[in-house]
Design a protein around this motif. Sequence first.
Motif, PDB file in Angstrom:
ATOM      1  N   SER A  44     -19.726  41.007  -3.447  1.00  0.00           N
ATOM      2  CA  SER A  44     -18.607  41.098  -4.374  1.00  0.00           C
ATOM      3  C   SER A  44     -17.350  41.585  -3.662  1.00  0.00           C
ATOM      4  O   SER A  44     -16.242  41.255  -4.052  1.00  0.00           O
ATOM      5  CB  SER A  44     -18.941  41.980  -5.584  1.00  0.00           C
ATOM      6  OG  SER A  44     -19.102  43.305  -5.184  1.00  0.00           O
ATOM      7  N   SER A  45     -17.517  42.353  -2.561  1.00  0.00           N
ATOM      8  CA  SER A  45     -16.296  42.755  -1.850  1.00  0.00           C
ATOM      9  C   SER A  45     -15.796  41.626  -0.947  1.00  0.00           C
ATOM     10  O   SER A  45     -14.615  41.550  -0.638  1.00  0.00           O
ATOM     11  CB  SER A  45     -16.511  44.043  -1.064  1.00  0.00           C
ATOM     12  OG  SER A  45     -17.449  43.853  -0.052  1.00  0.00           O
ATOM     13  N   TYR A  59      -8.535  47.304  -3.764  1.00  0.00           N
ATOM     14  CA  TYR A  59      -8.790  46.899  -5.147  1.00  0.00           C
ATOM     15  C   TYR A  59     -10.246  46.417  -5.312  1.00  0.00           C
ATOM     16  O   TYR A  59     -10.959  46.862  -6.218  1.00  0.00           O
ATOM     17  CB  TYR A  59      -7.795  45.802  -5.526  1.00  0.00           C
ATOM     18  CG  TYR A  59      -7.902  45.281  -6.927  1.00  0.00           C
ATOM     19  CD1 TYR A  59      -7.765  46.121  -8.032  1.00  0.00           C
ATOM     20  CD2 TYR A  59      -8.116  43.921  -7.164  1.00  0.00           C
ATOM     21  CE1 TYR A  59      -7.845  45.627  -9.324  1.00  0.00           C
ATOM     22  CE2 TYR A  59      -8.196  43.413  -8.450  1.00  0.00           C
ATOM     23  CZ  TYR A  59      -8.058  44.272  -9.531  1.00  0.00           C
ATOM     24  OH  TYR A  59      -8.146  43.773 -10.798  1.00  0.00           O
ATOM     25  N   SER A  60     -10.710  45.547  -4.423  1.00  0.00           N
ATOM     26  CA  SER A  60     -12.112  45.069  -4.500  1.00  0.00           C
ATOM     27  C   SER A  60     -13.084  46.225  -4.339  1.00  0.00           C
ATOM     28  O   SER A  60     -14.123  46.278  -5.001  1.00  0.00           O
ATOM     29  CB  SER A  60     -12.437  44.068  -3.398  1.00  0.00           C
ATOM     30  OG  SER A  60     -11.421  43.163  -3.234  1.00  0.00           O
ATOM     31  N   PHE A  61     -12.747  47.115  -3.429  1.00  0.00           N
ATOM     32  CA  PHE A  61     -13.608  48.272  -3.168  1.00  0.00           C
ATOM     33  C   PHE A  61     -13.783  49.089  -4.448  1.00  0.00           C
ATOM     34  O   PHE A  61     -14.900  49.473  -4.813  1.00  0.00           O
ATOM     35  CB  PHE A  61     -12.967  49.141  -2.073  1.00  0.00           C
ATOM     36  CG  PHE A  61     -13.844  50.257  -1.572  1.00  0.00           C
ATOM     37  CD1 PHE A  61     -14.634  50.077  -0.451  1.00  0.00           C
ATOM     38  CD2 PHE A  61     -13.870  51.491  -2.217  1.00  0.00           C
ATOM     39  CE1 PHE A  61     -15.449  51.112   0.023  1.00  0.00           C
ATOM     40  CE2 PHE A  61     -14.677  52.520  -1.767  1.00  0.00           C
ATOM     41  CZ  PHE A  61     -15.464  52.329  -0.638  1.00  0.00           C
ATOM     42  N   ALA A  72      -3.918  46.270  -0.004  1.00  0.00           N
ATOM     43  CA  ALA A  72      -4.035  46.423  -1.467  1.00  0.00           C
ATOM     44  C   ALA A  72      -5.243  45.669  -2.032  1.00  0.00           C
ATOM     45  O   ALA A  72      -6.026  46.237  -2.803  1.00  0.00           O
ATOM     46  CB  ALA A  72      -2.753  45.984  -2.156  1.00  0.00           C
ATOM     47  N   ASP A  73      -5.421  44.415  -1.641  1.00  0.00           N
ATOM     48  CA  ASP A  73      -6.539  43.643  -2.195  1.00  0.00           C
ATOM     49  C   ASP A  73      -7.884  44.222  -1.763  1.00  0.00           C
ATOM     50  O   ASP A  73      -8.822  44.281  -2.548  1.00  0.00           O
ATOM     51  CB  ASP A  73      -6.462  42.169  -1.751  1.00  0.00           C
ATOM     52  CG  ASP A  73      -5.361  41.424  -2.484  1.00  0.00           C
ATOM     53  OD1 ASP A  73      -5.036  41.824  -3.626  1.00  0.00           O
ATOM     54  OD2 ASP A  73      -4.828  40.452  -1.919  1.00  0.00           O
ATOM     55  N   TYR A  74      -7.948  44.668  -0.529  1.00  0.00           N
ATOM     56  CA  TYR A  74      -9.193  45.268  -0.033  1.00  0.00           C
ATOM     57  C   TYR A  74      -9.562  46.503  -0.863  1.00  0.00           C
ATOM     58  O   TYR A  74     -10.689  46.642  -1.332  1.00  0.00           O
ATOM     59  CB  TYR A  74      -9.060  45.640   1.446  1.00  0.00           C
ATOM     60  CG  TYR A  74     -10.246  46.434   1.951  1.00  0.00           C
ATOM     61  CD1 TYR A  74     -11.417  45.788   2.337  1.00  0.00           C
ATOM     62  CD2 TYR A  74     -10.211  47.828   2.004  1.00  0.00           C
ATOM     63  CE1 TYR A  74     -12.520  46.514   2.770  1.00  0.00           C
ATOM     64  CE2 TYR A  74     -11.306  48.559   2.432  1.00  0.00           C
ATOM     65  CZ  TYR A  74     -12.453  47.897   2.815  1.00  0.00           C
ATOM     66  OH  TYR A  74     -13.532  48.622   3.229  1.00  0.00           O
ATOM     67  N   ILE A  99     -13.162  48.096  -7.620  1.00  0.00           N
ATOM     68  CA  ILE A  99     -13.802  47.319  -8.697  1.00  0.00           C
ATOM     69  C   ILE A  99     -15.310  47.323  -8.553  1.00  0.00           C
ATOM     70  O   ILE A  99     -16.039  47.508  -9.528  1.00  0.00           O
ATOM     71  CB  ILE A  99     -13.285  45.867  -8.716  1.00  0.00           C
ATOM     72  CG1 ILE A  99     -11.911  45.838  -9.371  1.00  0.00           C
ATOM     73  CG2 ILE A  99     -14.242  44.962  -9.492  1.00  0.00           C
ATOM     74  CD1 ILE A  99     -11.479  44.488  -9.829  1.00  0.00           C
ATOM     75  N   ALA A 100     -15.803  47.141  -7.342  1.00  0.00           N
ATOM     76  CA  ALA A 100     -17.247  47.092  -7.129  1.00  0.00           C
ATOM     77  C   ALA A 100     -17.895  48.399  -7.576  1.00  0.00           C
ATOM     78  O   ALA A 100     -19.039  48.409  -8.019  1.00  0.00           O
ATOM     79  CB  ALA A 100     -17.562  46.819  -5.663  1.00  0.00           C
ATOM     80  N   LYS A 132     -16.062  38.343  -1.805  1.00  0.00           N
ATOM     81  CA  LYS A 132     -15.415  37.417  -2.728  1.00  0.00           C
ATOM     82  C   LYS A 132     -13.983  37.871  -2.957  1.00  0.00           C
ATOM     83  O   LYS A 132     -13.087  37.078  -3.189  1.00  0.00           O
ATOM     84  CB  LYS A 132     -16.178  37.379  -4.055  1.00  0.00           C
ATOM     85  CG  LYS A 132     -16.982  36.095  -4.250  1.00  0.00           C
ATOM     86  CD  LYS A 132     -17.702  36.117  -5.592  1.00  0.00           C
ATOM     87  CE  LYS A 132     -19.187  36.366  -5.436  1.00  0.00           C
ATOM     88  NZ  LYS A 132     -19.780  37.039  -6.592  1.00  0.00           N
ATOM     89  N   GLY A 133     -13.807  39.194  -2.910  1.00  0.00           N
ATOM     90  CA  GLY A 133     -12.474  39.745  -2.932  1.00  0.00           C
ATOM     91  C   GLY A 133     -11.693  39.522  -4.208  1.00  0.00           C
ATOM     92  O   GLY A 133     -11.060  38.491  -4.384  1.00  0.00           O
ATOM     93  N   ALA A 134     -11.720  40.511  -5.086  1.00  0.00           N
ATOM     94  CA  ALA A 134     -10.828  40.476  -6.230  1.00  0.00           C
ATOM     95  C   ALA A 134      -9.405  40.615  -5.689  1.00  0.00           C
ATOM     96  O   ALA A 134      -9.205  41.282  -4.686  1.00  0.00           O
ATOM     97  CB  ALA A 134     -11.168  41.631  -7.165  1.00  0.00           C
ATOM     98  N   LYS A 135      -8.462  39.942  -6.339  1.00  0.00           N
ATOM     99  CA  LYS A 135      -7.072  40.027  -5.857  1.00  0.00           C
ATOM    100  C   LYS A 135      -6.153  40.603  -6.928  1.00  0.00           C
ATOM    101  O   LYS A 135      -6.292  40.292  -8.100  1.00  0.00           O
ATOM    102  CB  LYS A 135      -6.576  38.634  -5.471  1.00  0.00           C
ATOM    103  CG  LYS A 135      -7.305  38.052  -4.271  1.00  0.00           C
ATOM    104  CD  LYS A 135      -6.306  37.491  -3.269  1.00  0.00           C
ATOM    105  CE  LYS A 135      -6.974  36.788  -2.093  1.00  0.00           C
ATOM    106  NZ  LYS A 135      -8.107  37.518  -1.511  1.00  0.00           N
TER     107      LYS A 135
END
Lengths: 91, 188
Positions: free
Chosen positions: A65-66, B19-21, B15-17, B23-24, A68-71
Amino acid sequence: MGYLKRVIYNCKKATLLIEKQEMARLTFKEAFELRLHLFGCSFCRIYKKQSAVINQMVRQLFHDSSLKGAKLDDAFKKDLQERIENELNKN
Amino acid sequence: MNQQLKPHQWVAAHADYLYSFAIARLNDEEQARDLVQETFLAALQKVSAFEGKSSERTWLTAILKNKIVDIYRKKSSGLKTTAVQAAAEQEQNDFFDEANGHWTKSSGPKEFGIEDKDHLVSKEFERVLKMCLQKLPALWMSVFTMKHIDEEPTETICAGLKISSGNFWVIIHRAKVSLRACLQKNWI
């Protein structure tokens, strides 16, 4: 109940030791009791295998999931950048 | 200002990194966004403390991690959470015989068919796993992710979440027993 019988019956304790063993060193007594228990208990032998597989799968799930990378959306990023610039200009 | 830090590029580079971190670990987009912002702002206050021992990203991630732990701690002390936790603890008593600690009749582990190392995990199994993870009480989930995903030392987890080391093992154990039971119930 005698000592051996207590160890042989106690799956609650055995599964706790299985978890502990995956990340720490058991004492000599703990290691002995776990081996003895597992020798006679097919349920806990299954538990032990599954416990390790579950750890692996959860790790994989987080890793995927990291990747896939949420943006973040661009508007939010632009605002954020401006806030940072403002802060930097203060100094 | 320290030469290794480039705050003008932070958003573009990290920022995106971050953010994903987040969220998970929190499963909440809005909270994750807020944390990314807070992380950058907190980092700006600390630039002089940056020693260049780790990379910029590692340094920022460490700040974010502390913020996540704060949220874990808050989450696990709310009223609603206490009820979820009590229910989960009650369920736990159903897994093992009270008198001798043996698996109760209905809860003995059965094979899932995923025990082989090389087994390919299906999307369907992943879905069930995600669902079961979400059912864990917040405190158990926090301990579980900090240990298994972030591989934090036990002392760090105990200090961050304010739990004793004895309680740490109890939680690690309960979380796994519950998670496994949920998989068995929903998969087989």
